[in-house]
Design an enzyme around this catalytic site. Structure first.
Site, short mmCIF file in Angstrom:
data_model
loop_
_atom_site.label_atom_id
_atom_site.label_comp_id
_atom_site.label_asym_id
_atom_site.label_seq_id
_atom_site.Cartn_x
_atom_site.Cartn_y
_atom_site.Cartn_z
N SER A 34 0.86 -1.18 0.00
CA SER A 34 0.00 0.00 0.00
C SER A 34 0.90 1.22 0.00
CB SER A 34 -0.93 -0.04 1.21
OG SER A 34 -1.81 1.07 1.20
N HIS A 38 -3.26 -0.87 -3.04
CA HIS A 38 -4.40 0.02 -2.82
C HIS A 38 -4.28 1.18 -3.81
CE1 HIS A 38 -4.79 -1.41 1.65
NE2 HIS A 38 -5.04 -2.36 0.77
N ASP A 71 -4.46 -4.59 6.25
CA ASP A 71 -4.86 -5.44 5.13
C ASP A 71 -3.77 -6.50 4.91
OD1 ASP A 71 -6.25 -6.46 3.04
OD2 ASP A 71 -5.88 -4.81 1.65
#
Length: 876
Positions: free
Chosen positions: A19, A46, A138
Site C-alpha cells: 500500500s 491500494h 490489510d
C-alpha cells in the site's frame, strides 16, 4: 484441500501485498529477482479509483520480467508479473485471474486479504504471500489463510518499511516464516522453492514412514510443552514439520531432530506451527445465522436457570468466542430475556489465549462485521478495535488440553469447530464422549462443516445436517467412567499442564487456630461462673461462628445452598426474637434476656428463655455475641430486673408496623427514582441512538478517508517517480538545446512563445519574461524575414519550410519552420530552428572561387601541352 491441489498450478504463485510506500519496496524486490525464476507474481496494491495507475510503466523500467495489467480470465504463467487495475478486487480460480468490482456496501475494502484467501484456497501449499510497506492491517487474514493451507509467508522488516502498519500487523499474527528487507527476499524465496520437500523432488523422503524420527520429535515436544501430538493426523503433522525443515534449509529428518535438540527455540516455533488455526468473526455466516435465528432463542427460552454456560474449544485468538457472545446478546435483546451468559473459551496455545483475553483486534475485522455490530460492540483503540466491556466480561479464557484435562460440566452449548479434523479417530471418539458428558440434556453441540458425531448417534440428535448442529439426548455413554475422568485429571497433574479458572464467589474467612483459642478464652471468661447450656456465638452478619452443645430442637438445616444465618437455621418461633434481640445487643452493648418464648412440638408446648450476651471486644477481632437457649426455671431475685418478658404478639405487631413504615418510605423513594430513571433512560436511549448513528457514519467516513489516503499516497509515489523521469528528460533537453549549436524557438498553436534555446537571443530580442508572448511582438535581426507569414504558410500546408536568411551583420542562417507533432498526423504548435551557416557559406564561396580558378587554369592548359609535344617530335 486435495481437490485444490489437483487443480493447482505446477509452479508457485506469489501474492505481493503493498500500500502506502509500497512502490519503492516493489521496485527493490523485483530489481533483485532474476528474469527466469519459475514463479508467477501477482501484485495487489491500494490504488485510487480516480487516477490512472502508472505501476506497469514504472515497474517495467526496473525489471526484465514481463509486467501485465490484469484482465478478467487471464491465465497465470510463470516468469510474469500481474498488476491489479484500479477500482477492482482480484481473486484467482483454477489458475485464472478473476476481476470483480469493489464492494462499496461493506464500507472498508481489503483487496490484499481477498486475493490471498482465494490464492490459499486455489493453490494450497504452492501459495506464497509477501507483505510489504503499507498502512492499516490489510493482509492479516490473508497470511493466516496461506499458512493454514501449507503455504509460505514472507514479511518486510518493519524497520525498512516506509509505512510499517501492514508489516507490523502481519508479524503480530505469528505466522511469518521470514522477516526480511525487500532486497533480500528474492534470494530466500528462490532457496525456499528449491528445497526438496517444496519442489517435490523424487529424492525427498516421506516423513510419515520415518516413525523413529517422528517419535523423537514428539518426545521433544512433550518434554518442552507437555502436549503429546502422537495421535494427531499424520498428514498434518508431516506437512508442518516439512515446512519448518524447508524454512531452516534442512533436508534430512534426523538432521532436523539434532537441530531442535541444539536450538530449543525451534521446538517452540514448531509447537506454534502445529497449533496454527484460522479464525475470524462470524466465520461461516450461514452457520452463525442458523445458530442465532433458531438454536439460541429456543435454548435461552427453555432454560429457567439464571446462568447459562457455553464452552468454546480451540478458541485460538478469541474471535469465535466473542462472536457467540455477541449472538447471545442479540438474541436476548430480541426475545426480551435476561440471563447471565458465561462462556468458557479454551485453547492449547497459551499465547493465543493471552491475546484473546486482551480483546484487541486489527481494523481488518471491519470486513467481517456489519457497521451496526462494529459500532455497537467495538470501539477504536489507536489503529485497532477493542471489544466492548460487556461482551468481554461474558467470556473467561484459559489454557486447556481437550484430550487431557477434565471437561467442564453442566454446559448448555459446546462449540468445537475445525478441531476434530486434525485428530485421529481414537482422540475424536474421546473428545465426543467428553462433550456428551459435559452437556446438559438438550444442550447444543456445534461442529465444523467437515466434522461429524461419528458413532455417537445414540447420544446426539441432528438439528441441522448442513451446519453440523446437534442436540444432546442426555444419555451417558458407558465408556466414560469416573475412573476415566480421574485418570485424565491425574495425567494433567502429573504433566503440570497449566489450567485454572478464577473462583468468582465470595470466599469465607477461615479463622486461624490462634483466633479459635482467643475466642474460647473470651467466652469462658464471661461465663466461667455460670452453667453453660446449649449456646451459639454469632457475629454482626448474623452468622453462626461456633456452637456449644447439641442443637436439639432449636436448629434445623434448611435445604438448598448452605447458609450460616442464625435466623434461617433456627426453628421459625425463634427467628424473630433472635433477629431483634441480637441487633439490639450489638447496638446497646448490653445483655438481653427474653422469657416466655413458646415452642410448639407436636402436642407439646415448651417455654424457652433466650439470653443474649455481648462478648468483650478485643483488638482486631469482630464484635460477637453469645446466645443461650434455656428452658424456663425459677430465677434468682438478682435476675428479675434483667428479665424482659417476651410478648410474641406485641413484638410481631411492632415489627410489622416498623417494616410497613419503612416499606412505605422505600416505595415512595423507589417510585420517584423510577420516574427519574425512566426520564433519564429515554433521554439516554435517544442520545445513544444518535451516537450509534453518528458512530456508524464516522466509522464509514474514517474507513473511506483511510482508503483514500492510502490510494493517494500510492498515486503520489507514482507521480514522484514520473516527476523524476520528467526532470531528467528536461535536463536532457536543456543540455541538448544549449550544446547542439542549433538555436530553437518553440511556439504553441496561438503563435505564443513556449520554450527557446539560450542562443536564440542573438537572433531575436527576447527576454525570460517574454515566455507566453506572441511571436509577432518580438523584433529580430534577420533581413527580409517575416516569421508570422512563414508560420501561417506551414500551418496551411502542414509541411515544413526551409529558408536561408542573413542578419544585419551579414551572418547567414538556415531557417527551418516545422509543425510540432504530438501524435501521428496531429500537431500543436510550431518549432523554428536556426543554424548558423556563415562559415559554411564562406567556405562554399571560397570553394566556388577555387573551382572557377581551377577551371580557368584547365582551359589554358591544353594549348601549352600541345606546343610541348611538337618540340619533342622535332627533337626526335
Amino acid at each position: 484441500m486435495e481437490k485444490n491441489r489437483s487443480q493447482g498450478l505446477r509452479f508457485h504463485c506469489v501474492g505481493i501485498g503493498a500500500s502506502a510506500g509500497g512502490l519503492e519496496a516493489i521496485e527493490e524486490f523485483f530489481s533483485h529477482m532474476p528474469e527466469k525464476s519459475g514463479l508467477a507474481f501477482i501484485v495487489i496494491q491500494h490504488l485510487s479509483p480516480d487516477y490512472k495507475s502508472l505501476m506497469v510503466e514504472l515497474l517495467s523500467k526496473k525489471t526484465k520480467i514481463p509486467v501485465h495489467r490484469c484482465t478478467d480470465g487471464m491465465q497465470v504463467a510463470p516468469d510474469n508479473i500481474y498488476m491489479i487495475p484500479p477500482k477492482k478486487n482480484l481473486s484467482i480460480f483454477h489458475g485464472r485471474l478473476v476481476l470483480k468490482e469493489k464492494d462499496t456496501v461493506r464500507g472498508i475494502n481489503l483487496p490484499i486479504d481477498i486475493f490471498l484467501k482465494s490464492l490459499a484456497e486455489d493453490q494450497a501449499d504452492r501459495a506464497i504471500a509477501v507483505i510489504l510497506s503499507g498502512t492499516g492491517s490489510d493482509g492479516t487474514r490473508g497470511v493466516r489463510a496461506i499458512k493454514e493451507q501449507g503455504g509460505m509467508v514472507m514479511v518486510q522488516d518493519e524497520t525498512t518499511a516506509k509505512f510499517d502498519g501492514m508489516p507490523r500487523a502481519a508479524i503480530s499474527t505469528g505466522v511469518a516464516d521470514f522477516i526480511l528487507p525487500p532486497k533480500k527476499m528474492p534470494t530466500q524465496l528462490l532457496a525456499y522453492i528449491d528445497h526438496p520437500y517444496v519442489a517435490k523432488k523424487e529424492n525427498a523422503r516421506t516423513l510419515v514412514s520415518d516413525q523413529k524420527g517422528l517419535t523423537r520429535i514428539f518426545s521433544e515436544l512433550r518434554e518442552r510443552t507437555k502436549v503429546d501430538f502422537t495421535y494427531y493426523k499424520p498428514s498434518t503433522i508431516s506437512r508442518r514439520i516439512e515446512r519448518r525443515m524447508t524454512v531452516n534449509q534442512i533436508n534430512d529428518l534426523d538432521e532436523y531432530v539434532q537441530y531442535i535438540q541444539k536450538y530449543p527455540v525451534e521446538i517452540m516455533t514448531l509447537y506454534r506451527e502445529l497449533l496454527i488455526g484460522v479464525t475470524s468473526f462470524f466465520r461461516d455466516a450461514g452457520a452463525m445465522n442458523e445458530l442465532m435465528e433458531n438454536c439460541l432463542p429456543s435454548l435461552i427460552s427453555r432454560t429457567k436457570r439464571r446462568e447459562i454456560r457455553f464452552w468454546v474449544t480451540a478458541c485460538s485468538t478469541g474471535e469465535e468466542a466473542y462472536t457467540i457472545a455477541i449472538l447471545a446478546k442479540e438474541v436476548m435483546e430480541k426475545i426480551g430475556a435476561n440471563r447471565d451468559i458465561k462462556i468458557f473459551a479454551t485453547d492449547l496455545d497459551r499465547d493465543a489465549v493471552m491475546q484473546a483475553g486482551t480483546g484487541v483486534y486489527p481494523e481488518s475485522i471491519a470486513a467481517d462485521l456489519t457497521p451496526t455490530l462494529l459500532g455497537k460492540y467495538f470501539y477504536r483503540k489507536g489503529d485497532n478495535y477493542q471489544i466492548a466491556r460487556n461482551i468481554r466480561e461474558m467470556v473467561v479464557f484459559a489454557q486447556h488440553n481437550l484430550v487431557k484435562d477434565p471437561p467442564f460440566t453442566k454446559i448448555d452449548l459446546i462449540s468445537c469447530r475445525n478441531l476434530l479434523i486434525y485428530l485421529q479417530p481414537v482422540l475424536q471418539e474421546k473428545a465426543m464422549r467428553m462433550f456428551n458428558f459435559s452437556l446438559n440434556p438438550g444442550g447444543i453441540l456445534f461442529l465444523g462443516t467437515s466434522e461429524t458425531i461419528g458413532n455417537m448417534t445414540d447420544c446426539f440428535e441432528t438439528v441441522h445436517q448442513k451446519y453440523k448442529i446437534y442436540r444432546s439426548r442426555g444419555k451417558l455413554t458407558p465408556n466414560l467412567e469416573i475412573s476415566d475422568l480421574k485418570k485424565t485429571k491425574d495425567t494433567k497433574d502429573s504433566q503440570s499442564q497449566p489450567f485454572s479458572f478464577p473462583y468468582r464467589g465470595r470466599r469465607r474467612h477461615q479463622p486461624h487456630p490462634t483466633d479459635a483459642t482467643n475466642l474460647m478464652n473470651r467466652f469462658v471468661s464471661t461465663l466461667e461462673d455460670q452453667y453453660l447450656p446449649f449456646s451459639a456465638i454469632v457475629n454482626q452478619q448474623m452468622e453462626v461462628v461456633h456452637i456449644f452443645g447439641e442443637t436439639g430442637d432449636y436448629f434445623k438445616i434448611p435445604s438448598g445452598r448452605v447458609v450460616f444465618d442464625i435466623t434461617k437455621m433456627v426453628v421459625k418461633e425463634l427467628a424473630i426474637p433472635l433477629a431483634t434481640g441480637i441487633q439490639k445487643v450489638f447496638r446497646t452493648k448490653e445483655q438481653l434476656l427474653y422469657s416466655n418464648v413458646k415452642l410448639k412440638r407436636d402436642t407439646e408446648t415448651r417455654t424457652v428463655r433466650l439470653r443474649i450476651v455481648p462478648l468483650p471486644d478485643q483488638k482486631a477481632m469482630d464484635p460477637l455475641v453469645a446466645v443461650f437457649f434455656e428452658e424456663t426455671k425459677i430465677l434468682k431475685d438478682t435476675e428479675q430486673d434483667l428479665i424482659e418478658a417476651y410478648d410474641l404478639e406485641a413484638d410481631v405487631q411492632q415489627r410489622i408496623a416498623d417494616l410497613e413504615q419503612e416499606l412505605q418510605f422505600s416505595n415512595e423513594n423507589l417510585q420517584a427514582t423510577i420516574e427519574e430513571l425512566e426520564t433519564s433512560n429515554e433521554e439516554l436511549q435517544a442520545t445513544n441512538e444518535e451516537l450509534l448513528a453518528s458512530n456508524e457514519e464516522l466509522q464509514s467516513t474514517n474507513q473511506e478517508l483511510q482508503s483514500t489516503n492510502e490510494e493517494l499516497i500510492t498515486v503520489n509515489a507514482e507521480y514522484q517517480a514520473k516527476i523524476i523521469e520528467l526532470t531528467q528528460m528536461s535536463n536532457d533537453v536543456e543540455n541538448l538545446l544549449s550544446t547542439s549549436g542549433i538555436e530553437v524557438l518553440i511556439l504553441d498553436e496561438n503563435y505564443e512563445i513556449r520554450k527557446y534555446s539560450p542562443g536564440i537571443t542573438r537572433i531575436f530580442h527576447i527576454l525570460d519574461k517574454d515566455t507566453g508572448r506572441p511571436i509577432h511582438h518580438l523584433s529580430h535581426h534577420l533581413v527580409e524575414f517575416d516569421p508570422l507569414s512563414v508560420i501561417r504558410r506551414v500551418e496551411k500546408n502542414s509541411k515544413g519550410v526551409s529558408l536561408e536568411k542573413q542578419d544585419a551583420q551579414g551572418r547567414t542562417y538556415l531557417v527551418h519552420v516545422l509543425p510540432y507533432h504530438i501524435a501521428p498526423d496531429t500537431y500543436a504548435g510550431f518549432m523554428l530552428t536556426f543554424v548558423d551557416t556563415t562559415d559554411y557559406c564562406r567556405m562554399r564561396s571560397e570553394l566556388n572561387e577555387y573551382r572557377r580558378i581551377s577551371e580557368q587554369n584547365n582551359a589554358r592548359q591544353p594549348g601549352r601541352n600541345h606546343n610541348s609535344g611538337a618540340g619533342n617530335d622535332a627533337v626526335g
